[in-house]
Design an enzyme around this catalytic site. Structure first.
Site, PDB file in Angstrom:
ATOM      1  N   LYS A  22       0.822  -1.200   0.204  1.00 44.79           N
ATOM      2  CA  LYS A  22       0.164   0.036  -0.136  1.00 44.79           C
ATOM      3  C   LYS A  22       0.680   1.433  -0.051  1.00 44.79           C
ATOM      4  CE  LYS A  22      -1.607   1.900   3.733  1.00 44.79           C
ATOM      5  NZ  LYS A  22      -1.487   2.991   3.996  1.00 44.79           N
ATOM      6  N   ASN A  23       1.963   1.231   0.684  1.00 38.14           N
ATOM      7  CA  ASN A  23       2.766   2.508   0.836  1.00 38.14           C
ATOM      8  C   ASN A  23       3.771   2.572  -0.266  1.00 38.14           C
ATOM      9  OD1 ASN A  23       1.280   2.969   3.373  1.00 38.14           O
ATOM     10  ND2 ASN A  23       2.866   2.813   5.075  1.00 38.14           N
ATOM     11  N   CYS A 117      -5.494  12.871  13.188  1.00 41.18           N
ATOM     12  CA  CYS A 117      -5.562  11.593  12.779  1.00 41.18           C
ATOM     13  C   CYS A 117      -5.583  11.229  14.226  1.00 41.18           C
ATOM     14  CB  CYS A 117      -4.160  12.111  12.035  1.00 41.18           C
ATOM     15  SG  CYS A 117      -3.755   9.949  12.406  1.00 41.18           S
ATOM     16  N   ARG A 122       0.584  14.628  13.528  1.00 36.71           N
ATOM     17  CA  ARG A 122       1.062  14.428  11.993  1.00 36.71           C
ATOM     18  C   ARG A 122       0.467  15.441  10.915  1.00 36.71           C
ATOM     19  NH1 ARG A 122      -1.183   8.453  10.069  1.00 36.71           N
ATOM     20  NH2 ARG A 122       0.689   8.343   8.811  1.00 36.71           N
ATOM     21  N   ASP A 308       4.768   0.512  12.773  1.00 36.91           N
ATOM     22  CA  ASP A 308       3.605   0.564  11.839  1.00 36.91           C
ATOM     23  C   ASP A 308       3.541  -1.630  11.808  1.00 36.91           C
ATOM     24  OD1 ASP A 308       2.569   2.663  10.190  1.00 36.91           O
ATOM     25  OD2 ASP A 308       2.771   1.553   8.214  1.00 36.91           O
ATOM     26  N   ARG A 400      -8.263  -0.934   5.203  1.00 34.60           N
ATOM     27  CA  ARG A 400      -8.138   0.268   4.178  1.00 34.60           C
ATOM     28  C   ARG A 400      -6.199   0.033   4.665  1.00 34.60           C
ATOM     29  NH1 ARG A 400      -6.284   4.845   7.477  1.00 34.60           N
ATOM     30  NH2 ARG A 400      -4.761   5.444   6.200  1.00 34.60           N
TER      31      ARG A 400
END
Ligand code: UD1
Length: 421
Positions: A22-23, A117, A122, A308, A400
């Site tokens: 995803k990133n 968030c 952030r 993460d 997500r």
């Protein structure tokens, strides 16, 4: 809102394939705005964040064409609006990644400020200051970042990131690819996803050196052209399934992944007692039925331990032998999952940015709530280790970032089902 029900107690055992990252996919999608001919992106994961980015493109007049293998062809020459609206940006911070490419290619852009968030404040100041270093004129007005390139376009510049930022580095690297002259980014993030983006840009004709180190040198070119690019494997998805298998004392073989980008995670799993074998594109973890040992770790920018993966390791520590300390140094409020795990009987204390767990043999099922993407994955792991049926609410966070999580978990023998809501 969909929910997941997980019946704990099964040891994971099986093989699955890892999806595209995803990133890496998000910045690569943004990079298509830089090209003057169509780009095809392969191995895009089927995730809500990717759909959001594609929807954002649609709002800007760019209609990606998706084929049956989920490869996406994007021709940004049809762009009709240079605005990324708040409704979309607020659901996904990574929308900020269209800012740099739009100013570089079209001379201007308006992108909503992402706002608060669940895992901390952030800010996006580095994205703004980095573009200013390339000559952009930026104003923040009515909740929007309004950026304009100077007459003749962005020009090369030097920028020092006083905090290492992944999307910040990506945004400025993309903008610099079309700026006039040389740009030097110092204290750049070194994440593998940055290297993947740089490789895609290089294939499009960009001149970039040093991606994957803390100094990236970009010699701007006049135009970038279309190409076909395959997104790298998702190291966080890989790590999540490895930890899930380790927590349950199980075995898992993950295919289409890359062991070389997960060293910090693999070494912590070995410390927890896992037997790990790797090949060019696979990783196999086997706990041989043993309970994991608790590990201590500290998150930091790549190549150190990724933030993460912190929540998933806290879930493992919750049921591991002994005491484990996890220190979070990247985000200020990233322990929401701990409060949910405590409701499942986990013995975890939070002291500032440190979570100290004393492992218990088994957790107890409870209704819990997913609070952010990786926190949700950690609750799935905790539920696998809980006696009874755990109901996880607000799993849109999981969707997500994890492709087909229940199908993949089922393939590994987990008792998990989705209740559509
Ligand atoms: C990216 C990842 C995310 C991961 C994070 C850290 C994507 C799409 N997301 O997020 O999954 O958790 O890296 O590895 O790739 N900061 C500033 N000013 C800025 C930008 C960032 O102060 O302008 C701070 C942040 O608040 C944070 C730190 O820098 O404390 C690192 O954040 P950053 O690397 O930018 O995270 P993201 O790129 O948003």
């Amino acid at each position: 809102m969909d929910k997941l029900i997980i019946t704990g107690g099964n040891r994971l055992d099986g093989e699955i394939r890892i999806s595209g990252a995803k990133n890496a996919a998000l910045p690569i999608l943004a990079a298509t705005l830089l090209a003057d001919s169509p780009i095809t992106i392969c191995n895009l994961p089927h995730l809500h964040d990717i759909t959001t980015m594609i929807e954002l493109f649609g709002r800007m007049g760019v209609q990606p064409v998706i084929d049956e293998k989920l490869s996406v062809e994007i021709d940004s020459s049809t762009i009709s609006s240079l605005v990324a609206p708040y409704e979309l940006v607020k659901t996904m911070r990574a929308s900020i990644l269209v800012l740099g490419p739009m100013v570089a290619r079209f001379g201007e852009a308006e992108v909503a400020l992402p706002g608060g968030c669940a895992i901390g404040s952030r800010p996006v100041d580095l994205h703004i200051r980095g573009l200013e270093a390339l000559g952009a004129h930026i104003e923040v007005e009515n909740g929007y970042i309004k950026a304009k390139a100077p007459e003749g376009g962005l020009r090369g510049g030097q920028f020092f990131f006083d905090i290492v930022s992944v999307t910040g580095t990506e945004n400025i690297m993309m903008a610099a690819a079309l700026a006039k002259g040389r740009s030097v980014l110092k204290n750049a993030a070194r994440e593998p996803e940055i290297v993947d983006l740089a490789n895609c840009l290089i294939q499009m004709g960009a001149k970039i050196e040093g991606a994957g180190t803390d100094t990236i040198i970009i010699d701007g070119v006049d135009r970038l052209q279309g190409t076909t690019y395959t997104v790298m494997p998702d190291r966080i998805e890989t790590g999540t399934y490895l930890v899930a298998a380790a927590a349950t004392g199980g075995r898992v073989k993950l295919k289409d992944t890359d062991p070389t980008i997960l060293e910090a995670v693999l070494s912590k799993l070995q410390e927890a007692g896992a037997d790990i074998q790797t090949g060019d594109d696979w990783i196999e973890l086997n706990m041989h039925g043993k309970r994991p040992k608790a590990v201590n770790l500290r998150t930091a920018p790549y190549p150190a331990f990724p933030t993460d993966m912190q929540a998933q390791f806290i879930a493992m520590n919750a049921v591991a032998e002994g005491q484990g300390t996890v220190i979070e140094t990247i985000f200020e409020n990233r322990f929401m999952h701990v409060l949910e795990m405590q409701r499942m009987g986990a013995k975890i204390q939070i002291e500032g940015n440190t979570a100290i767990s004393s492992g218990v043999a088994l957790l107890k099922a409870a209704p819990v709530m997913a609070t952010d993407l990786r926190a949700s994955a950690s609750l799935v792991i905790a539920a696998l280790m809980a006696e009874g049926d755990t109901l996880i609410d607000r799993i849109y966070h999981i969707d997500r970032g994890y492709e087909c999580i229940e199908e993949k978990m089922q393939l590994l023998g987990a008792k998990i089902r989705r209740i559509p809501g």
